[in-house]
Design an enzyme around this catalytic site. Structure first.
Site, PDB file in Angstrom:
ATOM      1  N   ASP A  36       0.827  -1.219   0.000  1.00 59.50           N
ATOM      2  CA  ASP A  36       0.000   0.000   0.000  1.00 59.50           C
ATOM      3  C   ASP A  36       0.859   1.266   0.000  1.00 59.50           C
ATOM      4  O   ASP A  36       0.413   2.336   0.394  1.00 59.50           O
ATOM      5  CB  ASP A  36      -0.956  -0.005   1.207  1.00 59.50           C
ATOM      6  CG  ASP A  36      -0.195  -0.064   2.520  1.00 59.50           C
ATOM      7  OD1 ASP A  36       1.044  -0.239   2.487  1.00 59.50           O
ATOM      8  OD2 ASP A  36      -0.835   0.057   3.579  1.00 59.50           O
ATOM      9  N   HIS A 240      23.160   6.898 -19.146  1.00 60.07           N
ATOM     10  CA  HIS A 240      22.164   7.059 -18.080  1.00 60.07           C
ATOM     11  C   HIS A 240      22.413   6.064 -16.950  1.00 60.07           C
ATOM     12  O   HIS A 240      21.500   5.380 -16.488  1.00 60.07           O
ATOM     13  CB  HIS A 240      20.741   6.935 -18.641  1.00 60.07           C
ATOM     14  CG  HIS A 240      20.337   8.144 -19.446  1.00 60.07           C
ATOM     15  ND1 HIS A 240      19.277   8.150 -20.313  1.00 60.07           N
ATOM     16  CD2 HIS A 240      20.874   9.389 -19.521  1.00 60.07           C
ATOM     17  CE1 HIS A 240      19.174   9.354 -20.880  1.00 60.07           C
ATOM     18  NE2 HIS A 240      20.133  10.116 -20.413  1.00 60.07           N
ATOM     19  N   HIS A 347      25.331  11.351 -28.600  1.00 58.53           N
ATOM     20  CA  HIS A 347      24.006  11.940 -28.339  1.00 58.53           C
ATOM     21  C   HIS A 347      23.966  13.377 -28.885  1.00 58.53           C
ATOM     22  O   HIS A 347      24.996  13.945 -29.221  1.00 58.53           O
ATOM     23  CB  HIS A 347      23.672  11.906 -26.844  1.00 58.53           C
ATOM     24  CG  HIS A 347      24.647  12.610 -25.946  1.00 58.53           C
ATOM     25  ND1 HIS A 347      24.698  13.980 -25.819  1.00 58.53           N
ATOM     26  CD2 HIS A 347      25.613  12.126 -25.109  1.00 58.53           C
ATOM     27  CE1 HIS A 347      25.632  14.309 -24.944  1.00 58.53           C
ATOM     28  NE2 HIS A 347      26.218  13.206 -24.507  1.00 58.53           N
ATOM     29  N   GLU A 381      24.904  20.332 -23.767  1.00 61.50           N
ATOM     30  CA  GLU A 381      25.581  19.263 -23.040  1.00 61.50           C
ATOM     31  C   GLU A 381      26.463  18.372 -23.913  1.00 61.50           C
ATOM     32  O   GLU A 381      26.204  17.186 -24.084  1.00 61.50           O
ATOM     33  CB  GLU A 381      24.561  18.409 -22.297  1.00 61.50           C
ATOM     34  CG  GLU A 381      23.367  17.929 -23.118  1.00 61.50           C
ATOM     35  CD  GLU A 381      22.416  17.073 -22.277  1.00 61.50           C
ATOM     36  OE1 GLU A 381      22.893  16.091 -21.690  1.00 61.50           O
ATOM     37  OE2 GLU A 381      21.225  17.395 -22.211  1.00 61.50           O
ATOM     38  N   TYR A 385      33.039  10.264 -24.701  1.00 59.38           N
ATOM     39  CA  TYR A 385      32.980   9.029 -23.911  1.00 59.38           C
ATOM     40  C   TYR A 385      33.879   7.988 -24.581  1.00 59.38           C
ATOM     41  O   TYR A 385      33.607   7.581 -25.718  1.00 59.38           O
ATOM     42  CB  TYR A 385      31.543   8.502 -23.838  1.00 59.38           C
ATOM     43  CG  TYR A 385      30.549   9.592 -23.479  1.00 59.38           C
ATOM     44  CD1 TYR A 385      30.258   9.876 -22.139  1.00 59.38           C
ATOM     45  CD2 TYR A 385      29.934  10.358 -24.471  1.00 59.38           C
ATOM     46  CE1 TYR A 385      29.372  10.899 -21.809  1.00 59.38           C
ATOM     47  CE2 TYR A 385      29.053  11.382 -24.143  1.00 59.38           C
ATOM     48  CZ  TYR A 385      28.770  11.652 -22.819  1.00 59.38           C
ATOM     49  OH  TYR A 385      27.903  12.659 -22.492  1.00 59.38           O
TER      50      TYR A 385
END
Ligand code: GLY
Ligand code: MN
Ligand code: MN
Length: 434
Positions: A36, A240, A347, A381, A385
Site C-alpha cells: 500500500d 544514463h 548523443h 551538453e 565518452y
C-alpha cells in the site's frame, strides 16, 4: 505562485480553442511502489501548468462560455479521517478559493457530472495517450452520451490531442517561470559545488550523491528533476548510469548529471571532475575539448540561429579535437560526413528544459530545425565518452566527460541559468584542493 498566473495560462489556451469545445486534463495517477506504498507523487506537468494544483486524483475542465464559470476542478473532498492518515487536502472550497476554480466537484462524482458537461460540445481537447485508463474512461463517457442520441443529445465528434497547442505554449517560458528556473539552476549548481568539495577517493558514488542532494534540499528543492547520475571511471561511459553504487578511485573522473526540481521546474546540470582533485594530462586534454565545444555551442544559442546550429558547432569542435589527438583518423570533412565521431559522441547536444527535464515542444517545423526564439530554455551538453571497448588507444580508456548547462534565449544573446557550477579546470582544481 499566485492563482492569476494559472488563470492567464488558461486564458491563453482558451484563445486557441473553439467556443463549443471543451478541455479536459487529468493529473498523473499514483504509482504503486509495493503493497500500500506509493512512489512519491508528482502531478502531471500539463495539469499543474494550468491549475497549480498538486494533489492526486484530480481532473481539470475548461469549458468556454460555461454559465457558472469556465474552470471546473474535480478533486478529493475534505475528509478529516483520511487527512489524519495521508495529509491535508484543499477540498472543494479550497479548490475554488486558492486555485481559482469557478466550481469544484468531488472526484467520485465525475462519472455523473462530466458526461453532462461534454454533451453538445464539438471537440474534446485532452492529453490523448498519456494515461490509457483515463482515455478509455473518456471514450466510455462519449459512448454513454451517444446512447442517448434519441433523446436529442449529441456527443462530441472529435478528440483532439491537446499537446499540439499546449506544448507550444509551454515551450516559451514567461518571466514567472524563468524566475523558478533560475532558482532551480542555482540550487542545483550549489549541489554540484558541494559534490566537488566532498569527493575523495574511496567514497561510494551514492555517498557523493547524498551530499549533493542534501544541498538541493537545503536550498529549497523537494525533489530531484530526474534520478541523479553519479558515475565514476568507466561508469561515465554509460550515458544514463543510475546504480551509483561503485567505489570512487583515485585517477578516475567522476561524471555527475543531476538537477533539482523547484516548484515543478527542472534544472539539468552535468559536471565532470577528477576524483582526487587533479586532472591527468589525458583527462585534461579531452576535458578542454568538451569545454571548447560547449563554448562554441553557446555562440549559436541566440535568436535567429536554428536548433541544429548549436549541435553542429559542438560536433565540429569535438571532431576536430578527436582528430588532433589521434582518436579519429582522416580529415574533418570525412569524419563529419561518415559521422565517425559518434563512436565517442553519440548523443545530441541538448533538449528543451522546463517542467519536464526533457521538456515538451516541437524541435522541427515543416521538416526543418526550428529557429531559436526568446523565452526558449534548453540544455547545452556536449560530451566525449571513451569506453574500454572503443578503438582508442588504451591511455584514453574509461574517460567519460559531459558538461551541461541550461540556457535561456533572450532578445539579445542568452543567459546561462547554471553558470554557478564551476567548470574550468582551474576552478575545479582550486575548489577541490585539500
Ligand atoms: N539528465 C538527462 C539528460 O541530460 O538529458
Ligand atoms: Mn543531464
Ligand atoms: Mn540534459
Amino acid at each position: 505562485m499566485n492563482k492569476e498566473i494559472y488563470a492567464r495560462r488558461r486564458a491563453e489556451l482558451i484563445n486557441q480553442v473553439g467556443d463549443n469545445d471543451i478541455v479536459i486534463v487529468a493529473t498523473a495517477p499514483e504509482q504503486s511502489r509495493n503493497g500500500d506504498v506509493f512512489f512519491q507523487f508528482r502531478p502531471d506537468s500539463d495539469f499543474y501548468y494550468l491549475s497549480g494544483f498538486s494533489e492526486p486524483e484530480a481532473v481539470l475542465v475548461i469549458s468556454p462560455g460555461r454559465e457558472q464559470g469556465e474552470f471546473v476542478l474535480f478533486c478529493r473532498e475534505k475528509d478529516p479521517f483520511r487527512e489524519m492518515w495521508d495529509g491535508r487536502r484543499a477540498g472543494l472550497e479550497g479548490a475554488m478559493e486558492h486555485y481559482g476554480a469557478d466550481d469544484a466537484f468531488p472526484f467520485e462524482d465525475m462519472h455523473e457530472i462530466l458526461p453532462g458537461m461534454m454533451e453538445e460540445k464539438e471537440k474534446i481537447f485532452t492529453t490523448v495517450g498519456r494515461y490509457p485508463d483515463f482515455d478509455s474512461q473518456l471514450l466510455s463517457w462519449m459512448n454513454q452520451i451517444k446512447q442517448e442520441v434519441r433523446r436529442g443529445k449529441h456527443a462530441p465528434y472529435e478528440i483532439v490531442d491537446l499537446n499540439h497547442i499546449l506544448h507550444e505554449q509551454r515551450l516559451f517560458k514567461r518571466s514567472d517561470e524563468i524566475n523558478l528556473m533560475r532558482k532551480a539552476g542555482k540550487m542545483s549548481a550549489l549541489g554540484h559545488q558541494k559534490a566537488m568539495q566532498v569527493c575523495r577517493p574511496g567514497m561510494y558514488e551514492y555517498q557523493v550523491q547524498a551530499e549533493m542532494e542534501c544541498e538541493f534540499r537545503r536550498a529549497g528543492s523537494h525533489y530531484n528533476a530526474y534520478p541523479s547520475i553519479v558515475a565514476g571511471g568507466e561508469n561515465a561511459c554509460i550515458l544514463h548510469y543510475v546504480e551509483n553504487n561503485a567505489v570512487l578511485k583515485s585517477g578516475d573522473l567522476l561524471l555527475i548529471d543531476a538537477g533539482a526540481e523547484y516548484q515543478c521546474y527542472a534544472a539539468d546540470i552535468s559536471r565532470t571532475f577528477p576524483v582526487n582533485g587533479k586532472f591527468s594530462p589525458e583527462q585534461k586534454t579531452l576535458y578542454e575539448i568538451v569545454l571548447a565545444a560547449q563554448q562554441a555551442s553557446f555562440e549559436k544559442c541566440q535568436a535567429g540561429y536554428s536548433w541544429g546550429d548549436y549541435h553542429e558547432a559542438a560536433v565540429a569542435v569535438i571532431t576536430q579535437g578527436l582528430l588532433d589527438e589521434g582518436l579519429l583518423k582522416g580529415s574533418l570533412d570525412e569524419a563529419l560526413e561518415t559521422k565517425s565521431y559518434t563512436e565517442f559522441y553519440m548523443h545530441r547536444t541538448g533538449h528543451w528544459l522546463g517542467m519536464d527535464v526533457h521538456d515538451v515542444g516541437d524541435y522541427q517545423l515543416d521538416g526543418n530545425w526550428r529557429e531559436l526564439e526568446p523565452g526558449m530554455v534548453f540544455t547545452v551538453e556536449p560530451g566525449i565518452y571513451v569506453s574500454a571497448s572503443s578503438s582508442a588507444d588504451e591511455r584514453w580508456h574509461n574517460i567519460g566527460i559531459r558538461i551541461e548547462d541550461n540556457i535561456l534565449v533572450q532578445k539579445d544573446g542568452y543567459e546561462n541559468l547554471t553558470e554557478l557550477a564551476p567548470k574550468s579546470v582551474a576552478d575545479i582544481e582550486a575548489l577541490m584542493a585539500p
